[in-house]
Design a protein around this motif. Structure first.
Motif, PDB file in Angstrom:
ATOM      1  N   ALA A  25      64.935  45.601  76.304  1.00  0.00           N
ATOM      2  CA  ALA A  25      64.119  44.394  76.424  1.00  0.00           C
ATOM      3  C   ALA A  25      62.689  44.745  76.843  1.00  0.00           C
ATOM      4  O   ALA A  25      61.721  44.130  76.394  1.00  0.00           O
ATOM      5  CB  ALA A  25      64.749  43.430  77.428  1.00  0.00           C
ATOM      6  N   ALA A  31      68.045  48.512  68.740  1.00  0.00           N
ATOM      7  CA  ALA A  31      69.228  48.693  69.590  1.00  0.00           C
ATOM      8  C   ALA A  31      70.451  49.010  68.730  1.00  0.00           C
ATOM      9  O   ALA A  31      71.410  49.602  69.213  1.00  0.00           O
ATOM     10  CB  ALA A  31      69.463  47.456  70.442  1.00  0.00           C
ATOM     11  N   ALA A  69      63.923  49.948  79.245  1.00  0.00           N
ATOM     12  CA  ALA A  69      65.110  49.255  78.722  1.00  0.00           C
ATOM     13  C   ALA A  69      64.770  48.739  77.337  1.00  0.00           C
ATOM     14  O   ALA A  69      63.596  48.740  76.939  1.00  0.00           O
ATOM     15  CB  ALA A  69      65.493  48.086  79.629  1.00  0.00           C
ATOM     16  N   ASN A  80      65.438  38.984  72.237  1.00  0.00           N
ATOM     17  CA  ASN A  80      64.303  38.836  71.305  1.00  0.00           C
ATOM     18  C   ASN A  80      63.464  37.603  71.636  1.00  0.00           C
ATOM     19  O   ASN A  80      62.264  37.737  71.918  1.00  0.00           O
ATOM     20  CB  ASN A  80      64.759  38.806  69.844  1.00  0.00           C
ATOM     21  CG  ASN A  80      65.276  40.137  69.310  1.00  0.00           C
ATOM     22  OD1 ASN A  80      65.523  40.299  68.131  1.00  0.00           O
ATOM     23  ND2 ASN A  80      65.462  41.116  70.188  1.00  0.00           N
ATOM     24  N   HIS A  95      69.796  54.618  75.809  1.00  0.00           N
ATOM     25  CA  HIS A  95      71.100  54.305  76.396  1.00  0.00           C
ATOM     26  C   HIS A  95      71.816  53.405  75.389  1.00  0.00           C
ATOM     27  O   HIS A  95      71.774  52.256  75.478  1.00  0.00           O
ATOM     28  CB  HIS A  95      70.912  53.553  77.714  1.00  0.00           C
ATOM     29  CG  HIS A  95      70.088  52.303  77.566  1.00  0.00           C
ATOM     30  ND1 HIS A  95      68.732  52.331  77.386  1.00  0.00           N
ATOM     31  CD2 HIS A  95      70.409  50.992  77.505  1.00  0.00           C
ATOM     32  CE1 HIS A  95      68.271  51.104  77.245  1.00  0.00           C
ATOM     33  NE2 HIS A  95      69.275  50.258  77.321  1.00  0.00           N
ATOM     34  N   LYS A  96      72.338  53.873  74.390  1.00  0.00           N
ATOM     35  CA  LYS A  96      73.202  53.254  73.397  1.00  0.00           C
ATOM     36  C   LYS A  96      73.308  54.348  72.360  1.00  0.00           C
ATOM     37  O   LYS A  96      74.102  55.263  72.532  1.00  0.00           O
ATOM     38  CB  LYS A  96      72.622  51.974  72.762  1.00  0.00           C
ATOM     39  CG  LYS A  96      72.774  50.723  73.633  1.00  0.00           C
ATOM     40  CD  LYS A  96      72.385  49.439  72.921  1.00  0.00           C
ATOM     41  CE  LYS A  96      72.459  48.260  73.894  1.00  0.00           C
ATOM     42  NZ  LYS A  96      71.949  47.013  73.332  1.00  0.00           N
ATOM     43  N   GLU A 149      60.991  45.811  73.778  1.00  0.00           N
ATOM     44  CA  GLU A 149      60.621  44.648  72.950  1.00  0.00           C
ATOM     45  C   GLU A 149      59.309  44.048  73.451  1.00  0.00           C
ATOM     46  O   GLU A 149      58.399  43.766  72.662  1.00  0.00           O
ATOM     47  CB  GLU A 149      61.701  43.561  73.032  1.00  0.00           C
ATOM     48  CG  GLU A 149      62.977  43.900  72.301  1.00  0.00           C
ATOM     49  CD  GLU A 149      64.066  42.857  72.578  1.00  0.00           C
ATOM     50  OE1 GLU A 149      63.732  41.679  72.837  1.00  0.00           O
ATOM     51  OE2 GLU A 149      65.247  43.236  72.554  1.00  0.00           O
TER      52      GLU A 149
HETATM   53  C1  LIG Z   1      71.251  45.837  73.942  1.00  0.00           C
HETATM   54  C2  LIG Z   1      70.367  45.132  73.009  1.00  0.00           C
HETATM   55  C3  LIG Z   1      69.072  44.753  73.403  1.00  0.00           C
HETATM   56  C4  LIG Z   1      68.547  44.874  74.831  1.00  0.00           C
HETATM   57  O1  LIG Z   1      68.585  46.142  75.411  1.00  0.00           O
HETATM   58  P1  LIG Z   1      68.572  46.293  77.005  1.00  0.00           P
HETATM   59  O2  LIG Z   1      68.409  47.749  77.247  1.00  0.00           O
HETATM   60  O3  LIG Z   1      69.869  45.758  77.494  1.00  0.00           O
HETATM   61  O4  LIG Z   1      67.424  45.500  77.538  1.00  0.00           O
HETATM   62  C5  LIG Z   1      68.264  44.162  72.455  1.00  0.00           C
HETATM   63  N1  LIG Z   1      68.693  43.925  71.209  1.00  0.00           N
HETATM   64  C6  LIG Z   1      69.935  44.265  70.801  1.00  0.00           C
HETATM   65  C7  LIG Z   1      70.353  43.985  69.378  1.00  0.00           C
HETATM   66  C8  LIG Z   1      70.819  44.871  71.688  1.00  0.00           C
HETATM   67  O5  LIG Z   1      72.051  45.188  71.287  1.00  0.00           O
END
Ligand SMILES: *Cc1c(COP(=O)(O)O)cnc(C)c1O
Length: 509
Positions: free
Chosen positions: A140, A250, A138, A175, A274-275, A143
């Motif tokens: 996070a 992200a 994921a 973060n 996944h984005k 990170e």
């Molecule tokens: C979505 C997002 C995250 C976290 O991603 P996850 O896959 O939901 O853990 C971190 N930073 C930003 C800026 C995001 O948009």
């Protein structure tokens, strides 16, 4: 749906003796009586008893209560709810991929490792970094992994007092959470009125904490959709004090193939496959948060790693990586195993990696550069078409998303929450609301590049209608939604006194 007939819960539909199954004949000769007495139930389990058609209708109706990108427009800011092309799913479902086992012999899955390696390489190319791991599951998780890489790097240099991470006040909540989980302290840096990092405030932070700074985490475009123009200067300041630059990728979508974090001076980053790379998400996964590093930091990546062995002309899996201590370390020249080891199960979510691979290949080198400009155009088009009715706190050109601060006309008493609920009546998913925390009535809109002009025009029209309703009939908006299976819930009560059990009423008569 007809709630009387198809119920809220399958238990409510139960009728004693109804059956929707027939078990196959026992061909193995086992008897249930052979189970030890202490493992057997004294009474039958209270399971719902329904015929097959009732079960089918119940679940089909439940699925209609759901909302996804395939149902309609989903402008959920920061989440990049773009269309997930069906071909991605077809590729990921191929039997030979879906049937892989993480422990099978590497000689039997060279083709899969080849793809895995290709994705690592493609991400490195797209971001201007040296190497990627696809293991984190994921954003996070990426990170946390990236910060652990940074921590290991400082520790390998005997620079252990570096325990502080600089994070802008506009950052995504993950973060500071990831930094805290990594055992690091957070130092906040303020934003300017235009939403970008206040470099003077950063200079003060660095003057105060210089040799304790492990890293600075940045999102670019930042959480309010603005491009951080002063990154080279910021990177210089952080590097000069001995810290590393972390890029929260992200929001890579508007930059894809156009601007590369590695070229801007970032050392470590994560990407949300996944984005940006069009794999379905929401509701908890599955996701993938690959982490990339610049040259020199590769040995700090977690294991296992998929590596191409040029001599043998095969892909191998490295379970440990060896760090040669950089010069200046106490044990200069010596080597020791990567301190990170594994950060999850095997190689991460290979199904998600495959979908991202299909996406990268189907767009190709040229078309991938269209993603960012189209996402940016769509966001600016909505912003400019609505800013006469909705408060736009940060003006100027945004990238892929932007933030309104509620309605411009504050006299109606209609809040961002009311508008979000009213959008559901019109068949739209709500934008992200009350985030970022920089504004009281934040409403964060991200249309993505995959929406047509017709869809976006229809959304703009609905947003204008809601603003009109707020003026003429505020009660209508304040009591929305009116057309959804469940009306407005009291979310304070839902959070403070959640009802987590179901009391069966007359289901078993
Ligand atoms: C979505 C997002 C995250 C976290 O991603 P996850 O896959 O939901 O853990 C971190 N930073 C930003 C800026 C995001 O948009």
């Amino acid at each position: 749906m007809n709630r009387e007939l198809y119920g809220n819960l399958i238990f409510e539909l139960s009728k004693k003796g109804r059956k929707g199954y027939s078990l196959p004949k026992n061909e193995y000769g086992y008897k249930t009586s052979e189970l030890p007495q202490n493992l057997r139930r004294e009474q039958d389990a209270e399971l719902p008893e329904c015929d097959e058609l009732t079960v089918v209708r119940h679940y089909t109706n439940l699925s209609h209560n759901n909302f996804g990108v395939n149902d309609g427009f989903y402008p959920l800011g920061s989440c990049t709810m773009k269309y997930n092309p069906a071909i991605n799913e077809e590729i990921a479902a191929i039997k030979e991929f879906a049937g892989l086992h993480p422990l099978q012999d590497v000689s039997t899955c060279q083709w899969a490792l080849n793809i895995y390696n290709d994705v690592q390489k493609a991400l490195a190319e797209l971001t201007g970094l040296s190497e990627f791991t696809l293991n984190p599951c994921a954003g996070a998780h990426g990170e946390l992994t990236g910060l652990m890489v940074i921590r290991s790097y400082h520790q390998s240099r005997q620079d252990e007092q570096r325990t502080k991470v600089i994070i802008p006040d506009s950052a995504h909540g993950t973060n500071p959470a990831s930094a805290a989980v990594c055992g690091l302290e957070i130092v906040e840096v303020k934003s300017l009125a235009d939403g970008t990092v206040d470099v003077d405030s950063l200079k003060e932070v660095i003057a105060a904490h210089g040799n304790e700074i492990a890293a600075m985490m940045m999102t670019n475009p930042n959480t309010v959709g603005m491009f951080e123009k002063r990154i080279p200067e910021i990177a210089q300041l952080v590097h000069d004090c001995g810290g590393l630059m972390y890029y929260d990728g992200a929001n890579l979508n508007p930059m894809l193939g156009i601007a590369r974090p590695g070229d801007m001076g970032f050392d470590v980053m994560h990407i949300n496959l996944h984005k940006t790379f069009s794999t379905p998400h929401g509701g908890g996964g599955p996701g993938s948060g690959p982490v990339g590093v610049r040259q020199g930091l590769e040995p700090f990546l977690p294991t296992p790693r998929v590596v191409f062995d040029e001599e043998q002309n095969t892909f191998t899996i490295h379970q440990t990586s060896t760090i040669a201590s950089p010069s200046g370390g106490r044990s200069e020249g010596a080597s020791h195993p990567s301190p990170l080891g594994s950060i999850g199960n095997f190689f991460g979510n290979f199904g998600v990696v495959l979908k991202a691979y299909a996406y990268i290949l189907s767009l190709g080198r040229e078309n991938i550069k269209m993603v960012g400009p189209l996402a940016t155009l769509n966001a600016n088009y909505i912003k400019e078409s609505l800013k006469d009715l909705y408060e736009l706190p940060i003006k100027g050109e945004c990238k892929h998303e932007f933030v309104f601060d509620g309605l411009k006309d504050k006299s109606t008493g209609v809040t961002t929450m009311d508008i979000a609920k009213r959008l559901l009546d019109y068949g739209y998913h709500a934008p992200t609301i009350y985030f970022p925390l920089l504004f009281h009535e934040a409403m964060m809109i991200e249309p993505t590049e995959t929406e047509s002009k017709e869809t976006i025009d229809a959304f703009i029209q609905v947003m204008r209608t809601i603003a009109q309703e707020a003026k003429e009939n505020p009660e209508l908006v304040k009591t929305a939604p009116h057309n959804t299976p469940i009306g407005r819930v009291d979310d304070v009560l839902a959070a403070k006194q959640p009802v987590l059990t179901f009391k069966q009423i007359g289901a078993r008569d």
